[in-house]
Write a protein that holds these residues in place. Structure first.
Motif, short mmCIF file in Angstrom:
data_model
loop_
_atom_site.label_atom_id
_atom_site.label_comp_id
_atom_site.label_asym_id
_atom_site.label_seq_id
_atom_site.Cartn_x
_atom_site.Cartn_y
_atom_site.Cartn_z
N ILE A 198 36.61 47.52 46.68
CA ILE A 198 36.05 46.23 47.06
C ILE A 198 36.01 45.31 45.85
CG2 ILE A 198 33.97 45.04 47.84
CD1 ILE A 198 33.29 47.55 49.49
N ALA A 199 36.58 44.13 46.01
CA ALA A 199 36.42 43.08 45.00
C ALA A 199 35.25 42.21 45.44
CB ALA A 199 37.68 42.23 44.88
N TRP B 24 35.26 37.01 39.43
CA TRP B 24 35.64 38.18 40.22
C TRP B 24 35.33 39.47 39.49
CZ3 TRP B 24 37.47 38.08 45.17
CH2 TRP B 24 37.76 36.81 45.68
N GLY B 25 35.06 40.51 40.25
CA GLY B 25 34.85 41.84 39.71
C GLY B 25 35.10 42.87 40.79
N THR C 130 43.01 27.76 42.58
CA THR C 130 43.14 29.19 42.91
C THR C 130 41.75 29.80 43.00
OG1 THR C 130 43.21 29.89 40.60
CG2 THR C 130 45.34 29.37 41.66
N LEU C 131 41.67 30.94 43.64
CA LEU C 131 40.38 31.62 43.77
C LEU C 131 39.82 32.02 42.40
CD1 LEU C 131 40.99 33.84 46.93
CD2 LEU C 131 39.67 31.71 46.75
N THR D 290 44.10 40.62 40.52
CA THR D 290 45.10 39.68 40.01
C THR D 290 45.67 38.84 41.15
OG1 THR D 290 45.64 41.22 38.23
CG2 THR D 290 47.26 39.50 38.72
N VAL D 291 45.98 39.49 42.25
CA VAL D 291 46.49 38.78 43.44
C VAL D 291 45.42 37.82 43.95
CG1 VAL D 291 47.17 39.07 45.86
CG2 VAL D 291 48.15 40.56 44.10
N LEU D 292 44.19 38.31 44.07
CA LEU D 292 43.11 37.47 44.59
C LEU D 292 42.86 36.25 43.69
CD1 LEU D 292 40.65 40.25 45.73
CD2 LEU D 292 41.84 38.63 47.21
N LYS D 293 42.82 36.46 42.39
CA LYS D 293 42.54 35.35 41.47
C LYS D 293 43.64 34.29 41.51
CE LYS D 293 39.88 38.09 38.19
NZ LYS D 293 39.89 38.69 36.85
N ALA D 294 44.87 34.70 41.77
CA ALA D 294 45.99 33.76 41.81
C ALA D 294 46.15 33.11 43.19
CB ALA D 294 47.29 34.48 41.43
N TRP D 295 45.38 33.56 44.18
CA TRP D 295 45.53 33.09 45.55
C TRP D 295 45.20 31.61 45.63
CZ3 TRP D 295 47.69 36.47 48.80
CH2 TRP D 295 47.80 36.10 50.15
#
Length: 177
Positions: free
Chosen positions: A95-96, A14-15, A7-8, A136-141
């Motif tokens: 922006i992440a 991430w931040g 996952t990403l 949360t969505v990005l990290k789980a992608w």
């Protein structure tokens, strides 16, 4: 066989940024570039329309993002728009940003990967009054990650293809004139 399903969130730190209190003139028109979604170029970002002051940085959740970090828009009609930090700058909360884990993920590969996922990010953001995706969505992608040397080779091939496309577009424009 040596590509890894992950996952990403497993391959990058991430931040996201923040916005100094609006209307507080001491927080704006400083010398710290402040990236908002409209500044994302799909490539390296060196210039931003607005800047904030050190005071604005200190009194908000904005933070300095270092060159090489990959940025992605999380809100509104621009979900999935990307950029890469070209010089130290702050970002707003829309922006992440991601710092790829060294030795695992090439930042240019991450940028390309995120660009290939734009339609899926937009779809994932549907349903709210203002569509958005979260960290949360990005990290789980999910991402299927090739070895680092293969990532770099893929980036070089795509870059060469982009150069050919740009040259061809310029030749067409020149032929029309």
């Amino acid at each position: 066989d040596d590509w890894t399903e992950t996952t990403l969130g497993e391959v990058a730190i991430w931040g996201s940024g923040g916005t100094p209190k609006s209307g507080e003139s001491a927080y704006y028109d400083g010398d710290i570039p402040w990236c908002v979604i409209g500044d994302l170029t799909e490539g390296e970002v060196f210039l931003t329309e607005k800047c904030i002051t050190s005071e604005g940085l200190k009194n908000s959740s904005a933070k300095i993002v270092e060159p090489g970090a990959v940025m992605i828009a999380m809100y509104g009609a621009s979900i999935g728009r990307t950029g890469m930090v070209g010089r130290p700058m702050a970002t707003n909360q829309a922006i992440a940003f991601a710092y790829p884990i060294i030795g695992t993920l090439d930042n240019r590969f991450l940028l390309l990967f995120l660009q290939t996922q734009k339609l899926q990010f937009v779809e994932a953001g549907q349903g709210a009054a203002q569509p958005n995706i979260s960290q949360t969505v990005l990290k789980a992608w999910p991402i299927i990650l090739p070895p680092l040397d293969e990532q770099k080779r893929i980036v070089e091939i795509v870059s060469a293809m982009d150069d050919v496309i740009q040259s061809t577009e310029q030749a067409v424009l020149d032929a029309k004139n």
